[in-house]
Design a protein around this motif. Sequence first.
Motif, PDB file in Angstrom:
ATOM      1  N   THR A   1       0.855  -1.301   0.096  1.00 33.38           N
ATOM      2  CA  THR A   1      -0.131  -0.071  -0.011  1.00 33.38           C
ATOM      3  C   THR A   1       0.973   1.352   0.115  1.00 33.38           C
ATOM      4  OG1 THR A   1      -1.763  -1.178   1.208  1.00 33.38           O
ATOM      5  CG2 THR A   1      -1.797   1.238   1.071  1.00 33.38           C
ATOM      6  N   VAL A   2       1.915   1.500   0.807  1.00 25.82           N
ATOM      7  CA  VAL A   2       2.632   2.531   0.969  1.00 25.82           C
ATOM      8  C   VAL A   2       3.063   3.142  -0.404  1.00 25.82           C
ATOM      9  CG1 VAL A   2       4.754   3.693   2.082  1.00 25.82           C
ATOM     10  CG2 VAL A   2       3.007   2.390   3.569  1.00 25.82           C
ATOM     11  N   PRO A   3       3.864   2.426  -1.081  1.00 28.11           N
ATOM     12  CA  PRO A   3       4.232   2.990  -2.254  1.00 28.11           C
ATOM     13  C   PRO A   3       3.163   3.439  -3.250  1.00 28.11           C
ATOM     14  CG  PRO A   3       5.453   0.904  -2.223  1.00 28.11           C
ATOM     15  CD  PRO A   3       4.060   0.990  -1.105  1.00 28.11           C
ATOM     16  N   VAL A   4       2.059   2.964  -3.244  1.00 28.15           N
ATOM     17  CA  VAL A   4       0.758   3.388  -4.156  1.00 28.15           C
ATOM     18  C   VAL A   4       0.218   4.618  -3.669  1.00 28.15           C
ATOM     19  CG1 VAL A   4      -1.483   2.720  -5.098  1.00 28.15           C
ATOM     20  CG2 VAL A   4       0.049   0.833  -4.820  1.00 28.15           C
ATOM     21  N   VAL A   5       0.290   4.765  -2.247  1.00 26.39           N
ATOM     22  CA  VAL A   5      -0.440   5.881  -1.607  1.00 26.39           C
ATOM     23  C   VAL A   5       0.456   7.088  -2.049  1.00 26.39           C
ATOM     24  CG1 VAL A   5      -0.883   6.875   0.668  1.00 26.39           C
ATOM     25  CG2 VAL A   5      -1.978   4.722   0.169  1.00 26.39           C
ATOM     26  N   LEU A   6       1.614   6.825  -1.664  1.00 25.75           N
ATOM     27  CA  LEU A   6       2.706   7.984  -1.919  1.00 25.75           C
ATOM     28  C   LEU A   6       2.604   8.359  -3.276  1.00 25.75           C
ATOM     29  CD1 LEU A   6       5.876   6.801   0.284  1.00 25.75           C
ATOM     30  CD2 LEU A   6       4.179   8.597   0.732  1.00 25.75           C
TER      31      LEU A   6
ATOM     32  N   TRP B   1      -6.271  18.928   1.503  1.00 21.63           N
ATOM     33  CA  TRP B   1      -5.928  17.934   2.667  1.00 21.63           C
ATOM     34  C   TRP B   1      -6.076  16.432   2.209  1.00 21.63           C
ATOM     35  CZ3 TRP B   1      -3.285  18.749   6.929  1.00 21.63           C
ATOM     36  CH2 TRP B   1      -3.214  20.138   7.573  1.00 21.63           C
ATOM     37  N   ILE B   2      -5.063  15.447   2.792  1.00 22.33           N
ATOM     38  CA  ILE B   2      -5.526  14.171   2.588  1.00 22.33           C
ATOM     39  C   ILE B   2      -5.752  13.731   3.663  1.00 22.33           C
ATOM     40  CG2 ILE B   2      -4.093  11.972   1.902  1.00 22.33           C
ATOM     41  CD1 ILE B   2      -2.352  13.513   0.048  1.00 22.33           C
ATOM     42  N   ILE B   3      -6.981  13.088   3.620  1.00 22.08           N
ATOM     43  CA  ILE B   3      -7.576  12.275   4.943  1.00 22.08           C
ATOM     44  C   ILE B   3      -7.428  10.724   4.516  1.00 22.08           C
ATOM     45  CG2 ILE B   3      -9.556  11.722   6.187  1.00 22.08           C
ATOM     46  CD1 ILE B   3     -10.473  14.580   5.492  1.00 22.08           C
ATOM     47  N   ASP B   4      -6.650  10.138   5.420  1.00 13.40           N
ATOM     48  CA  ASP B   4      -6.261   8.626   4.985  1.00 13.40           C
ATOM     49  C   ASP B   4      -7.301   7.787   5.933  1.00 13.40           C
ATOM     50  OD1 ASP B   4      -4.715   6.251   3.879  1.00 13.40           O
ATOM     51  OD2 ASP B   4      -4.207   6.240   5.986  1.00 13.40           O
ATOM     52  N   PHE B   5      -7.741   7.011   5.396  1.00  8.86           N
ATOM     53  CA  PHE B   5      -8.694   5.702   5.890  1.00  8.86           C
ATOM     54  C   PHE B   5      -8.102   4.369   5.437  1.00  8.86           C
ATOM     55  CE2 PHE B   5     -12.652   3.692   6.660  1.00  8.86           C
ATOM     56  CZ  PHE B   5     -12.836   3.935   8.217  1.00  8.86           C
ATOM     57  N   THR B   6      -7.083   4.355   4.747  1.00 11.63           N
ATOM     58  CA  THR B   6      -6.336   3.397   4.136  1.00 11.63           C
ATOM     59  C   THR B   6      -5.519   2.570   5.091  1.00 11.63           C
ATOM     60  OG1 THR B   6      -6.616   3.996   1.800  1.00 11.63           O
ATOM     61  CG2 THR B   6      -5.111   2.285   2.410  1.00 11.63           C
ATOM     62  N   ASN B   7      -5.830   1.329   5.428  1.00 11.97           N
ATOM     63  CA  ASN B   7      -5.338   0.372   6.474  1.00 11.97           C
ATOM     64  C   ASN B   7      -3.864   0.147   5.956  1.00 11.97           C
ATOM     65  OD1 ASN B   7      -6.613   0.524   8.807  1.00 11.97           O
ATOM     66  ND2 ASN B   7      -8.126  -0.763   7.877  1.00 11.97           N
ATOM     67  N   PRO B   8      -2.792  -0.322   6.620  1.00  9.73           N
ATOM     68  CA  PRO B   8      -2.562   0.171   8.325  1.00  9.73           C
ATOM     69  C   PRO B   8      -2.510   1.726   8.292  1.00  9.73           C
ATOM     70  CG  PRO B   8      -0.695  -1.004   7.496  1.00  9.73           C
ATOM     71  CD  PRO B   8      -1.627  -0.945   6.424  1.00  9.73           C
ATOM     72  N   VAL B   9      -3.595   2.403   8.894  1.00 11.91           N
ATOM     73  CA  VAL B   9      -3.465   3.750   8.797  1.00 11.91           C
ATOM     74  C   VAL B   9      -2.412   4.360   9.385  1.00 11.91           C
ATOM     75  CG1 VAL B   9      -4.754   5.723   9.735  1.00 11.91           C
ATOM     76  CG2 VAL B   9      -6.234   3.773   8.601  1.00 11.91           C
ATOM     77  N   GLY B  10      -1.829   3.781  10.577  1.00 12.35           N
ATOM     78  CA  GLY B  10      -0.631   4.566  11.253  1.00 12.35           C
ATOM     79  C   GLY B  10       0.525   4.345  10.485  1.00 12.35           C
ATOM     80  N   ILE B  11       0.933   3.371   9.771  1.00 12.73           N
ATOM     81  CA  ILE B  11       2.028   3.417   8.739  1.00 12.73           C
ATOM     82  C   ILE B  11       1.872   4.245   7.570  1.00 12.73           C
ATOM     83  CG2 ILE B  11       3.489   1.721   7.500  1.00 12.73           C
ATOM     84  CD1 ILE B  11       2.820  -0.413   9.473  1.00 12.73           C
TER      85      ILE B  11
END
Length: 420
Positions: free
Chosen positions: A119-124, A138-148
């Motif tokens: 997920t992280v590379p795609v989100v970035l 603003w980016i509001i992230d509900f995508t898990n794992p939310v903390g990471i």
Amino acid sequence: MKLAVVGGGSTYTPELIDGFARLRETLPVEELTLIDPAADRLELIGALARRIFARQGHPGRVVTTGDLDAGVADADAVLLQLRVGGQAARQQDETWPLECGCVGQETTGAGGLAKALRTVPVVLDIAERVRGAAPHAWIIDFTNPVGIVTRALLKAGHRAVGLCNVAIGFQRKFAALLDVAPADVHLDHVGLNHLTWELGVRLGGPHGEDVLPKLLAEHGDAVATDLKLPRPLLERLGVVPSYYLRYYYAHDEVVRELREKPSRAAEVAAMERELLALYADPALDTKPELLAKRGGAFYSEAAVALASSLLRGTGDVQVVNAFNNGTLPFLPDDAVIETQATVGADGVTPLPVPALDPLYAGLVADVTAYEDLALDAALRGGRERVFRALLAHPLIGQYAYAETLTDQLIAHNREHLAWA
């Protein structure tokens, strides 16, 4: 005001649409753009969204597109609710860790690491494109794992806030048990995403009377049943852990249960097929009752409240995922914690919290170290980085398990890992 939802073809989306429609005075959306590469599914959700808006008299326009750059252009806020690999990847996350006797779950343990790596590379990449097309959004992230994921966004300099529905779920449940309005319940909620405790339940505001002892005394059985933890444990702790703490406090029991029943991913996949059939009915103009079982309860209310506070600068208090910045002194400033914060146009500022009991602080520190290693593995790849993250995780910890799980994680996720 324009909002964009990346992952707008999700079966979650009608929950979000319903919230936008009901709470339009709080968040007056003029244009809502749903973005998703799955064109057929997106059009199905978009048509239902328009019917929900029409039924509730919402004047906003609903736009659907598979073009990310066009969809986020000039947005005021972008909500991320994507699942890289879909339910098929989730099914894997929830099953192969069980072969080692470890919890199989999509946000924690080995399965959670797999999801983070996908997920992280795609989100970035999405966030960089948002920065180009809507630099003030603003980016509001509900995508898990939310903390990471939120930590990745913040460390890359994005205007981002993480959101989870655990806190608002507790707020609503406690309000019902106490027979008060949800707005009157304020939580001393602290920890990491999916690793939190309610240290207090206050009536009337952040400094109101703490009724947590009364709640446990009068409704301890109901709370314990909901968490699937024994009431005597809650009484000994004197706090209410999130239901994700059961993976730590009753690990072996959970593993036995997971081995004996269909995975949650299989249940959700079946539910999604039924939901999509319902959504296809041109007469449907409300969210169906089945959606409540899909997960993400009260997501819409939390998302509307957070977006409204960020875009309208209300300065109210909400539970969010944000940089620690000294709130928990035993963690690095750039750790991402989940806690109450003041939310305004300039971002979020966590409120002071009482010193955490070592019983909780130790676990928070351990999982924060794991999340640091997990983010490093997601950003830079490599088998050794995956192994180190798994070895550090409190739910794994043994080198033999970490070796085996590393090989399984890579094998099951090779198509999503550019370095593998």
